[in-house]
Design a protein around this motif. Structure first.
Motif, PDB file in Angstrom:
ATOM      1  N   ILE A 313     -20.587 -38.371 -10.607  1.00  0.00           N
ATOM      2  CA  ILE A 313     -19.133 -38.017  -9.932  1.00  0.00           C
ATOM      3  C   ILE A 313     -19.138 -36.360  -9.701  1.00  0.00           C
ATOM      4  CG2 ILE A 313     -17.176 -37.764  -9.464  1.00  0.00           C
ATOM      5  CD1 ILE A 313     -15.963 -40.204 -10.957  1.00  0.00           C
ATOM      6  N   PHE A 314     -19.320 -35.636 -10.923  1.00  0.00           N
ATOM      7  CA  PHE A 314     -19.135 -34.020 -10.624  1.00  0.00           C
ATOM      8  C   PHE A 314     -21.025 -33.904 -11.164  1.00  0.00           C
ATOM      9  CE2 PHE A 314     -15.853 -35.168 -12.784  1.00  0.00           C
ATOM     10  CZ  PHE A 314     -14.808 -34.594 -12.149  1.00  0.00           C
ATOM     11  N   ILE A 315     -22.205 -34.170 -11.453  1.00  0.00           N
ATOM     12  CA  ILE A 315     -23.146 -33.222 -11.464  1.00  0.00           C
ATOM     13  C   ILE A 315     -24.130 -33.856 -10.478  1.00  0.00           C
ATOM     14  CG2 ILE A 315     -25.579 -33.051 -13.076  1.00  0.00           C
ATOM     15  CD1 ILE A 315     -23.412 -33.636 -15.556  1.00  0.00           C
ATOM     16  N   ARG A 316     -23.680 -35.084  -9.812  1.00  0.00           N
ATOM     17  CA  ARG A 316     -25.167 -35.881  -9.645  1.00  0.00           C
ATOM     18  C   ARG A 316     -25.272 -35.255  -7.747  1.00  0.00           C
ATOM     19  NH1 ARG A 316     -25.050 -41.869  -6.544  1.00  0.00           N
ATOM     20  NH2 ARG A 316     -22.982 -40.436  -6.503  1.00  0.00           N
ATOM     21  N   PRO A 317     -23.911 -34.680  -7.335  1.00  0.00           N
ATOM     22  CA  PRO A 317     -23.666 -34.412  -6.078  1.00  0.00           C
ATOM     23  C   PRO A 317     -24.538 -32.447  -6.340  1.00  0.00           C
ATOM     24  CG  PRO A 317     -21.859 -34.565  -6.539  1.00  0.00           C
ATOM     25  CD  PRO A 317     -22.722 -35.342  -7.917  1.00  0.00           C
ATOM     26  N   HIS A 318     -24.692 -31.465  -7.412  1.00  0.00           N
ATOM     27  CA  HIS A 318     -25.025 -30.650  -7.606  1.00  0.00           C
ATOM     28  C   HIS A 318     -26.596 -30.830  -7.694  1.00  0.00           C
ATOM     29  CE1 HIS A 318     -21.981 -28.184  -8.282  1.00  0.00           C
ATOM     30  NE2 HIS A 318     -20.899 -29.168  -8.482  1.00  0.00           N
ATOM     31  N   ILE A 319     -27.154 -31.988  -8.116  1.00  0.00           N
ATOM     32  CA  ILE A 319     -28.394 -32.093  -8.619  1.00  0.00           C
ATOM     33  C   ILE A 319     -28.892 -33.345  -7.043  1.00  0.00           C
ATOM     34  CG2 ILE A 319     -30.533 -34.076  -9.219  1.00  0.00           C
ATOM     35  CD1 ILE A 319     -29.303 -31.778 -11.508  1.00  0.00           C
ATOM     36  N   PHE A 323     -32.141 -31.117  -3.848  1.00  0.00           N
ATOM     37  CA  PHE A 323     -34.314 -31.880  -3.045  1.00  0.00           C
ATOM     38  C   PHE A 323     -33.473 -32.062  -1.656  1.00  0.00           C
ATOM     39  CE2 PHE A 323     -33.077 -34.890  -7.186  1.00  0.00           C
ATOM     40  CZ  PHE A 323     -33.668 -34.446  -7.374  1.00  0.00           C
ATOM     41  N   LYS A 324     -34.918 -31.429  -1.295  1.00  0.00           N
ATOM     42  CA  LYS A 324     -35.322 -31.338   0.637  1.00  0.00           C
ATOM     43  C   LYS A 324     -34.844 -32.915   0.913  1.00  0.00           C
ATOM     44  CE  LYS A 324     -38.319 -27.931   0.025  1.00  0.00           C
ATOM     45  NZ  LYS A 324     -40.264 -27.531   0.404  1.00  0.00           N
ATOM     46  N   ASN A 325     -35.253 -33.964   0.271  1.00  0.00           N
ATOM     47  CA  ASN A 325     -34.839 -35.832   1.615  1.00  0.00           C
ATOM     48  C   ASN A 325     -33.812 -35.417   0.831  1.00  0.00           C
ATOM     49  OD1 ASN A 325     -37.093 -34.723   3.294  1.00  0.00           O
ATOM     50  ND2 ASN A 325     -38.541 -35.772   1.579  1.00  0.00           N
ATOM     51  N   ARG A 326     -32.689 -34.576   0.913  1.00  0.00           N
ATOM     52  CA  ARG A 326     -31.181 -35.772   0.576  1.00  0.00           C
ATOM     53  C   ARG A 326     -30.502 -36.941   0.615  1.00  0.00           C
ATOM     54  NH1 ARG A 326     -27.948 -30.359   1.661  1.00  0.00           N
ATOM     55  NH2 ARG A 326     -29.018 -29.042   1.351  1.00  0.00           N
ATOM     56  N   GLY A 327     -31.369 -37.781   1.436  1.00  0.00           N
ATOM     57  CA  GLY A 327     -30.396 -38.984   2.136  1.00  0.00           C
ATOM     58  C   GLY A 327     -31.785 -40.143   1.916  1.00  0.00           C
ATOM     59  N   ASN A 328     -33.076 -39.749   1.113  1.00  0.00           N
ATOM     60  CA  ASN A 328     -33.870 -40.170   0.153  1.00  0.00           C
ATOM     61  C   ASN A 328     -32.952 -41.398  -0.350  1.00  0.00           C
ATOM     62  OD1 ASN A 328     -36.547 -40.774  -1.333  1.00  0.00           O
ATOM     63  ND2 ASN A 328     -37.399 -40.718   0.429  1.00  0.00           N
ATOM     64  N   TYR A 329     -33.606 -42.234  -0.297  1.00  0.00           N
ATOM     65  CA  TYR A 329     -32.883 -43.878  -1.798  1.00  0.00           C
ATOM     66  C   TYR A 329     -33.556 -43.062  -2.573  1.00  0.00           C
ATOM     67  CZ  TYR A 329     -33.027 -47.577  -4.744  1.00  0.00           C
ATOM     68  OH  TYR A 329     -33.263 -48.623  -5.782  1.00  0.00           O
ATOM     69  N   ILE A 330     -34.715 -42.755  -3.125  1.00  0.00           N
ATOM     70  CA  ILE A 330     -35.762 -41.895  -4.282  1.00  0.00           C
ATOM     71  C   ILE A 330     -34.854 -41.363  -4.958  1.00  0.00           C
ATOM     72  CG2 ILE A 330     -38.266 -41.213  -4.817  1.00  0.00           C
ATOM     73  CD1 ILE A 330     -39.445 -43.554  -3.251  1.00  0.00           C
ATOM     74  N   ALA A 331     -34.995 -39.948  -4.444  1.00  0.00           N
ATOM     75  CA  ALA A 331     -34.225 -39.192  -4.601  1.00  0.00           C
ATOM     76  C   ALA A 331     -32.948 -39.464  -4.975  1.00  0.00           C
ATOM     77  CB  ALA A 331     -34.171 -37.622  -3.259  1.00  0.00           C
ATOM     78  N   GLU A 332     -31.382 -40.150  -4.114  1.00  0.00           N
ATOM     79  CA  GLU A 332     -30.387 -39.960  -5.005  1.00  0.00           C
ATOM     80  C   GLU A 332     -31.030 -41.073  -5.747  1.00  0.00           C
ATOM     81  OE1 GLU A 332     -27.592 -40.221  -3.028  1.00  0.00           O
ATOM     82  OE2 GLU A 332     -28.447 -39.067  -1.775  1.00  0.00           O
ATOM     83  N   TYR A 333     -31.435 -41.697  -6.253  1.00  0.00           N
ATOM     84  CA  TYR A 333     -30.939 -42.711  -7.722  1.00  0.00           C
ATOM     85  C   TYR A 333     -31.786 -41.884  -8.768  1.00  0.00           C
ATOM     86  CZ  TYR A 333     -32.401 -46.957 -11.157  1.00  0.00           C
ATOM     87  OH  TYR A 333     -32.796 -47.593 -11.204  1.00  0.00           O
ATOM     88  N   PHE A 334     -33.029 -41.245  -8.566  1.00  0.00           N
ATOM     89  CA  PHE A 334     -33.215 -39.546  -8.980  1.00  0.00           C
ATOM     90  C   PHE A 334     -32.920 -38.822  -9.761  1.00  0.00           C
ATOM     91  CE2 PHE A 334     -35.981 -36.025 -11.245  1.00  0.00           C
ATOM     92  CZ  PHE A 334     -36.949 -36.749 -11.337  1.00  0.00           C
TER      93      PHE A 334
END
Length: 757
Positions: A313-319, A323-334
């Motif tokens: 909830i708190f850390i993931r949005p900042h991580i 990323f440049k490709n914020r909507g990318n599934y791999i980036a989200e999962y990473f």
């Protein structure tokens, strides 16, 4: 955040009374900020008072007698009978031990037995039975129970269903699939090689039936029900009903309970209260869970579950935003994986001390696979009575389980796992404080940039204080290993172990559950030399039981065994033992171990014991006497025996510690290494009185770990003097922290640090 902290601190104070010094600081903080938000601070005060009284009353006064009745909600079969978990009432649970293993889960029983106290850890950071059982709601333990079946409970069909599900897995799946499916879906975990591989890879959480499982299963149920009932409300309520029944069947482990509460709040809010955020749902789940059981706050599963959600909830949005490709599934999962690792890392190390450096990669690979596997395992239970579908799904599960096992084998790199000591609580607090600073860096940059120069002297002083109080010092520790001997010498940043304990009735127990965890957790896993005084199992056994995570460079003795206990094969172990060839062994710039040479018995191991004396600059500090008896003591009388500390020979047996010997040693302190309620009657009353007449006596069965500070010649016992100087240190740190807060925010706006996203 304020609500959470006030509840948690109140519960912690009931268990650790020394934390009461926090109350004045909390009162000052609340009073000074009261006008800014009266409602908020009144609620915080109420929560603090409520949980302080509630948790104290529940775990200090709600103890059952030796008789009672209740519902058997969990059962574990042992070689001595069975262990039963009984729910007596809404707030009271009992742990029973009985030779009768005929009672089943779901039965109502009456019982009568002997009330037994929970054991507490006698050395720092080791397992505390009392806290563990309190953390799962149990505050009473009864042994030697007589059980009488009364009737089946209303919930008996549900427990029978769980047993039936286990049988379905066992009858249709291969070994790997059975262990994976029953572990992930039904919390049925047993010793198995595939579990060991998962733990090695840092994937054991997948089999803990946590929030991940609930989310996966709920989503699967919601999808299936949607195929029949497209309307949102009935889909939600039917799915929630099934998932809560499932939670009851698994007896609501803390992490699963948190997930159930959060999912319920979030799903119902979708229908009725769309303004409830995940953060509010997390806070509500936290408070409700603590109301159910305040001591959940000490449960590892509970702690890690909420830290995972904190990360999501708190850390993931900042991580994710980095990323440049914020909507990318791999980036989200990473980003999801990184946030969970960052949120849990110090706590994982604190409790488990082992970490796979590739765990983020293995989680990235295996969690999607296990998500599919969990859904198919759950589907298998729904269609298990349909023969054709049962065969098809079981083949799929078998293939997937074997594939997972193969992948785990391939990825089990020995170099990938690191072993770390447990960080102290202050270090963990600093870690999370640093995360909070990172999450609120913009606010801090705007608020504090003018204060940096003023803060520098305080920060420098804070750093110096941290270094001073965490200095490495020289000591000797007499470990509580039960009925056995083990002494750790730590000098010049190096470690030496004299004997290692061992219990012949439970081979492996001392090494695996006491010696190795203590050494690793406290940062002593590199041992320069292990000295074996003689070859009785309670002195050398621990050396044979520890894993390769304990690096013992040399094993040393001054003789080889004359006689060995039956059924113990020492051939391979003996090959590792080096024969001493020097009387004086330098173990540091100022220290040496002196071999007290005497004519040894050729047919009795006790009187062949290696006797060592720790000397510093010609000052005799400690005499380690093994298990010598009066015959060997007499042969040593002409030696220079005088020493500040005496490790009492043979656990205080009446055959040792003669008056002449004690007079020659003339110690200021005597340490008896002895097990609680041992069958040998150690220490002997006459010997104990003889010792008490000449010196101060410490016993590991009553004092736990005994530490002798080699720099100031002071002695500390863990159970009777639990290092209160550490608490003074924490108090100083807290005062410094409050001082920093005062300097930084004259208008007390720094509390917003914990309110920013």
């Amino acid at each position: 955040m304020g609500f959470l902290l006030s509840s948690a601190i109140a519960i912690l104070i009931t268990r650790y009374l020394y934390l009461a010094f926090l109350i004045p600081f909390l009162l000052i903080y609340l009073l000074r900020n009261y006008k800014s938000n009266k409602t908020k601070y009144l609620i915080m005060t109420f929560l603090f008072v409520f949980f302080f009284i509630y948790s104290g009353v529940r775990y200090d006064f709600l103890n059952s007698s030796n008789t009672g009745s209740g519902l058997v909600y969990n059962k574990t079969t042992t070689e001595f009978g069975a262990r039963y978990y009984i729910r007596n009432s809404l707030l009271n649970k009992t742990l029973l031990y009985s030779e009768d293993d005929s009672i089943e889960e779901g039965d109502i029983v009456k019982y009568k037995g002997e009330v037994s106290d929970f054991s507490e850890n006698t050395m720092p950071l080791l397992f505390n039975e009392k806290i563990y059982y309190n953390s799962i709601g149990i505050n009473n333990k009864i042994k030697k129970c007589e059980l009488n079946y009364v009737r089946d409970s209303f919930f008996k069909p549900l427990f029978n269903l769980k047993s039936q599900f286990r049988n379905e897995y066992g009858n249709s799946l291969n070994e790997n699939a059975y262990y994976l499916s029953s572990g992930a879906i039904l919390r049925k975990t047993e010793d198995n090689i595939i579990y060991d591989k998962m733990e090695f890879a840092g994937l054991s959480h997948i089999l803990s039936t946590s929030g991940l499982h609930v989310a996966i299963i709920y989503g699967f149920l919601f999808f299936l029900i949607g195929l029949i009932i497209p309307s949102l409300k009935p889909r939600v309520f039917i799915s929630l009903l099934i998932i809560w029944i499932y939670g009851f069947m698994l007896v609501f482990p803390p992490s699963l309970l948190r997930a159930l509460i959060m999912i319920t709040i979030i799903e119902i809010s979708r229908i009725y209260f769309p303004n409830i955020s995940n953060k509010k749902a997390l806070l509500i789940a936290f408070e409700v869970s603590l109301f159910i059981n305040p001591y959940y706050i000490f449960n590892v599963s509970f702690i890690l579950s909420y830290l995972c959600m904190f990360g999501i909830i708190f850390i993931r949005p900042h991580i994710r935003n980095s990323f440049k490709n914020r909507g990318n599934y791999i980036a989200e999962y990473f980003a999801l994986n990184i946030s969970i690792i960052l949120a849990t890392f110090p706590v994982v190390i604190y409790f488990f001390n082992r970490y796979n450096i590739f765990s983020i990669i293995w989680n990235f690979i295996f969690i999607p696979i296990f998500s599919i596997y969990i859904n198919i395992s759950f589907l298998f239970l729904l269609i298990s009575k349909i023969s054709i579908l049962n065969n098809i799904v079981s083949v799929i599960l078998n293939i997937m389980a074997n594939g997972i096992d193969c992948m785990l084998t391939i990825t089990s790199f020995n170099f990938s796992r690191i072993v770390l000591p447990s960080p102290n609580i202050l270090a963990i607090l600093i870690y999370y404080f640093a995360i909070c600073i990172y999450l609120n860096r913009i606010f801090l940059a705007n608020r504090l940039y003018r204060e940096i120069k003023r803060l520098m002297p305080i920060l420098v002083g804070f750093t110096i204080m941290f270094v001073v109080f965490n200095r490495d010092y020289d000591f000797v520790q007499f470990l509580d290993v039960g009925q056995g001997d083990a002494a750790l010498i730590h000098v010049d940043h190096k470690n030496y172990l004299i004997d290692s304990g061992g219990d012949l009735s439970r081979p492996g127990f001392v090494g695996e559950n006491i010696l190795e965890p203590y050494l690793i957790k406290n940062g002593f896993r590199n041992i320069e030399a292990g000295f074996i005084t003689h070859f009785d199992y309670d002195h050398y056994g621990g050396f044979t039981e520890v894993s390769d995570d304990i690096d013992i460079k040399f094993l040393v003795s001054d003789h080889m065994p004359t006689e060995i206990e039956e059924d113990i094969n020492l051939d391979e172990f003996i090959k590792k033992v080096i024969q001493m060839n020097r009387k004086n062994i330098e173990i540091g710039g100022q220290y040496k171990l002196v071999d007290m040479v005497y004519e040894k018995s050729s047919d009795f191991e006790n009187n062949a014991s290696l006797v060592l004396k720790l000397v510093k600059d010609d000052i005799n500090l400690a005499l380690f006497s093994g298990d010598i008896e009066s015959e060997a003591e007499e042969k040593l009388l002409e030696s220079d025996l005088h020493s500040f500390i005496l490790k009492v020979p043979h656990h205080g047996s009446k055959t040792s510690s003669t008056e002449e010997f004690l007079k020659r040693v003339s110690p200021k302190y005597a340490i008896i290494s002895v097990g609680r309620n041992n069958r040998y009657g150690h220490p002997n009353d006459v010997v104990l009185k003889r010792l008490e007449n000449i010196c101060e006596v410490y016993r590991t069965d009553k004092d736990g770990l005994v530490t002798f500070d080699l720099e100031n010649y002071k002695i500390y016992s863990y159970l009777n003097n639990k290092h209160y100087f550490n608490y003074v240190y924490i108090l100083i740190v807290l005062i410094a922290s409050f001082y920093i807060v005062e300097k930084v925010g004259k208008r007390d706006e720094l509390y917003k640090l914990f309110e920013k996203n």
